[in-house]
Write a protein that holds these residues in place. Structure first.
Motif, PDB file in Angstrom:
ATOM      1  N   LEU A  47       2.341  -7.332   4.940  1.00 49.40           N
ATOM      2  CA  LEU A  47       2.649  -6.904   3.581  1.00 49.40           C
ATOM      3  C   LEU A  47       2.154  -7.910   2.540  1.00 49.40           C
ATOM      4  N   ASP A  48       0.938  -8.439   2.741  1.00 45.56           N
ATOM      5  CA  ASP A  48       0.363  -9.230   1.656  1.00 45.56           C
ATOM      6  C   ASP A  48      -0.071  -8.281   0.545  1.00 45.56           C
ATOM      7  N   GLU A  49      -0.311  -8.819  -0.635  1.00 43.98           N
ATOM      8  CA  GLU A  49      -0.490  -7.982  -1.822  1.00 43.98           C
ATOM      9  C   GLU A  49      -1.650  -6.989  -1.723  1.00 43.98           C
ATOM     10  N   SER A  50      -2.632  -7.284  -0.903  1.00 45.20           N
ATOM     11  CA  SER A  50      -3.799  -6.407  -0.814  1.00 45.20           C
ATOM     12  C   SER A  50      -3.536  -5.187   0.059  1.00 45.20           C
ATOM     13  N   THR A  51      -2.408  -5.185   0.778  1.00 46.92           N
ATOM     14  CA  THR A  51      -2.174  -4.096   1.732  1.00 46.92           C
ATOM     15  C   THR A  51      -0.952  -3.247   1.411  1.00 46.92           C
ATOM     16  N   TYR A  52      -0.283  -3.489   0.299  1.00 44.62           N
ATOM     17  CA  TYR A  52       0.894  -2.693  -0.003  1.00 44.62           C
ATOM     18  C   TYR A  52       0.923  -2.247  -1.461  1.00 44.62           C
ATOM     19  N   THR A  53       1.775  -1.282  -1.718  1.00 48.98           N
ATOM     20  CA  THR A  53       2.064  -0.854  -3.081  1.00 48.98           C
ATOM     21  C   THR A  53       3.578  -0.683  -3.201  1.00 48.98           C
ATOM     22  N   PHE A  54       4.108  -0.796  -4.408  1.00 47.76           N
ATOM     23  CA  PHE A  54       5.532  -0.539  -4.612  1.00 47.76           C
ATOM     24  C   PHE A  54       5.763   0.975  -4.619  1.00 47.76           C
ATOM     25  N   TYR A  55       6.843   1.391  -3.981  1.00 46.43           N
ATOM     26  CA  TYR A  55       7.167   2.812  -3.874  1.00 46.43           C
ATOM     27  C   TYR A  55       8.677   2.960  -3.962  1.00 46.43           C
ATOM     28  N   THR A  56       9.157   3.960  -4.685  1.00 43.12           N
ATOM     29  CA  THR A  56      10.592   4.170  -4.808  1.00 43.12           C
ATOM     30  C   THR A  56      11.049   5.358  -3.966  1.00 43.12           C
TER      31      THR A  56
END
Length: 241
Positions: A47-56
């Motif tokens: 889950l480094d920044e290049s592989t994730y997005t925020f989701y609710t």
């Protein structure tokens, strides 16, 4: 139910949207989380920044409590996982489960409703792009209770909203309409009432607000590493003036 924000692996984003796009998928996923999922000793999620997005996700207390319980039990065994890592693991394993036993396809209905002008724009301020119908459908099925506020549309400026969603959503509206004794136009009255309640709910608990606040926190924490606090405060105040 409340909104919770997670770091979701980009590889799983499409899968989660498919799972949560209809009532059958949402129910199956919740049942899997509550009654079937087991945490392994290792979670292979980067889950480094290049592989994730925020989701609710909107979760019931029992669901977020189950995730918290999983984390607590893991810590007792010397394993340190956060909510996002656990959710990613749940989604990944659920995907494998439904590949072997595919979910039945929901019966989809569609209808155009007249609503007060400006409603869609206001709702859009609280929601992520493209999620209005899905979020509204979930609200109607899981949370909505009519409030007996059925104002007339005759004297109001109007706009249309085209709803394509599970048949169960329309059935639920019809059930409420019958309980109030409405005949012709009952579904439309209940839909507008649900929309009003939904907007009030979003003002208190907005998916977009949650994600933006977390993203703002992340940016400020990063900015503090390379800039003086007073300068950051001045920059922020300039935007707020």
């Amino acid at each position: 139910m409340k909104n919770y924000s997670f770091k979701l692996s980009l590889n799983l984003l499409k899968s989660l949207k498919v799972i949560t796009s209809n009532h059958i998928g949402r129910t199956a996923f919740r049942n899997y989380l509550l009654y079937e999922y087991e945490l392994a000793k290792e979670i292979d999620v980067n889950l480094d920044e290049s592989t994730y997005t925020f989701y609710t996700l909107r979760l019931r207390d029992v669901e977020i409590n189950k995730i918290n319980l999983i984390i607590s039990k893991a810590k007792q065994n010397g394993l340190n996982f956060d909510r996002s890592q656990v959710l990613n693991d749940i989604i990944s394993k659920f995907n494998k489960t439904i590949k072997n036993n595919p979910l039945s396809k929901p019966e989809i209905h569609k209808q155009r409703f007249s609503i007060p002008a400006g409603t869609k724009e206001r709702l859009g301020n609280f929601l992520l792009d493209g999620t209005l119908i899905n979020e509204l459908s979930s609200f109607i099925l899981d949370e909505y209770k009519p409030t007996n506020e059925f104002s007339s549309m005759r004297s109001q400026d109007q706009e249309d909203i085209f709803v394509v969603t599970d048949k169960e959503v329309f059935d639920k509206l019809d059930e409420y309409a019958a309980s109030f004794g409405f005949q012709k136009g009952g579904r439309a009255k209940l839909f507008r009432n649900a929309l009003l309640n939904f907007e009030e709910k979003l003002a208190e608990d907005s998916p977009k607000k949650l994600i933006l606040s977390q993203e703002l926190e992340r940016i400020i924490l990063e900015f503090k590493k390379i800039e003086e606090i007073d300068k950051i405060k001045n920059m922020i105040n300039n935007y707020l003036d």
